[in-house]
Scaffold this active site. Sequence first.
Site, PDB file in Angstrom:
ATOM      1  N   GLU A  17       0.871  -1.415   0.033  1.00 28.35           N
ATOM      2  CA  GLU A  17      -0.023  -0.084   0.052  1.00 28.35           C
ATOM      3  C   GLU A  17       0.748   1.315   0.027  1.00 28.35           C
ATOM      4  O   GLU A  17       0.424   2.249   0.490  1.00 28.35           O
ATOM      5  CB  GLU A  17      -0.962   0.062   1.165  1.00 28.35           C
ATOM      6  N   HIS A  28      -4.391   1.022  11.350  1.00 30.03           N
ATOM      7  CA  HIS A  28      -5.730   0.265  11.236  1.00 30.03           C
ATOM      8  C   HIS A  28      -6.203   0.278  12.914  1.00 30.03           C
ATOM      9  O   HIS A  28      -6.769  -0.704  13.363  1.00 30.03           O
ATOM     10  CB  HIS A  28      -5.655  -1.204  11.134  1.00 30.03           C
ATOM     11  N   HIS A  51     -11.230  -0.508   6.900  1.00 30.24           N
ATOM     12  CA  HIS A  51      -9.744  -0.631   6.656  1.00 30.24           C
ATOM     13  C   HIS A  51      -9.164   0.183   7.970  1.00 30.24           C
ATOM     14  O   HIS A  51      -8.179  -0.199   8.599  1.00 30.24           O
ATOM     15  CB  HIS A  51      -9.302   0.060   5.405  1.00 30.24           C
TER      16      HIS A  51
END
Length: 239
Positions: free
Chosen positions: A80, A101, A169
């Site tokens: 990511e 997260h 997420h």
Amino acid sequence: MSTSTRYQQVIDDLVTANRILARFGVLDGFGHVSVRHPDNPAHFLLSRSLAPELVTAQDIMEFDETSETAAADGRKPYLERYIHGEIYRARPDVQAIVHSHSPSVIPYAGSNVRLRPIYHMAGFLGAGAPVFDIRCCFGHTDMLVRNRDHGRELAQTLGQSKVSLMRGHGFVAVGGDIPVAVYRAIYTEMNASLQQKAIGLNGEITYLSDEEAALADDMMAGVMNRPWELWKKQASGQA
């Protein structure tokens, strides 16, 4: 400060940021923090794919404006990394980014209850953190920001805000330097926890007004060194 000294200081701060955020539970085995390259603003620095608490200076990689490695490097990067690259492209004012997260934030990303500043330490949340919903643009996915198109849409949702939530997420927090981005990530988690407690009281909640939030954010910017120095000692086990 010489170029080499400035670069080494940025690397040291980036490693420390990983340790601090892991210590506070904002990052665990996942999540990451980056910084814009001090000598090449089009590039950024980010660890190889590794649990944040384990990151050392030797793990830091350099990425170009397309979020690909800037030099031959066989190490595995974070999938990511496009979160970071596309936000840096869209926001020249941003010098550091945290992707987390952390658990208290997740409910706000998946409900119609907006994350808003309930106390002065989170004034940076302003009128409320926007929510990026990857499904709106890309249909059903595994929720990960896997390419530049994903990252570009996230950056657009963030806009000029300092935090954006990510449905199903987590969230991203940005800052003008590493200490500010770390501060905002930590207090995003804290504000989310406090807001949830306030909601549980089943009474009317008084959030900071837009003006109060802006004034509080400006005030906190002037004392950022105080928590940063403490967190550095705590992360190193000296406090």
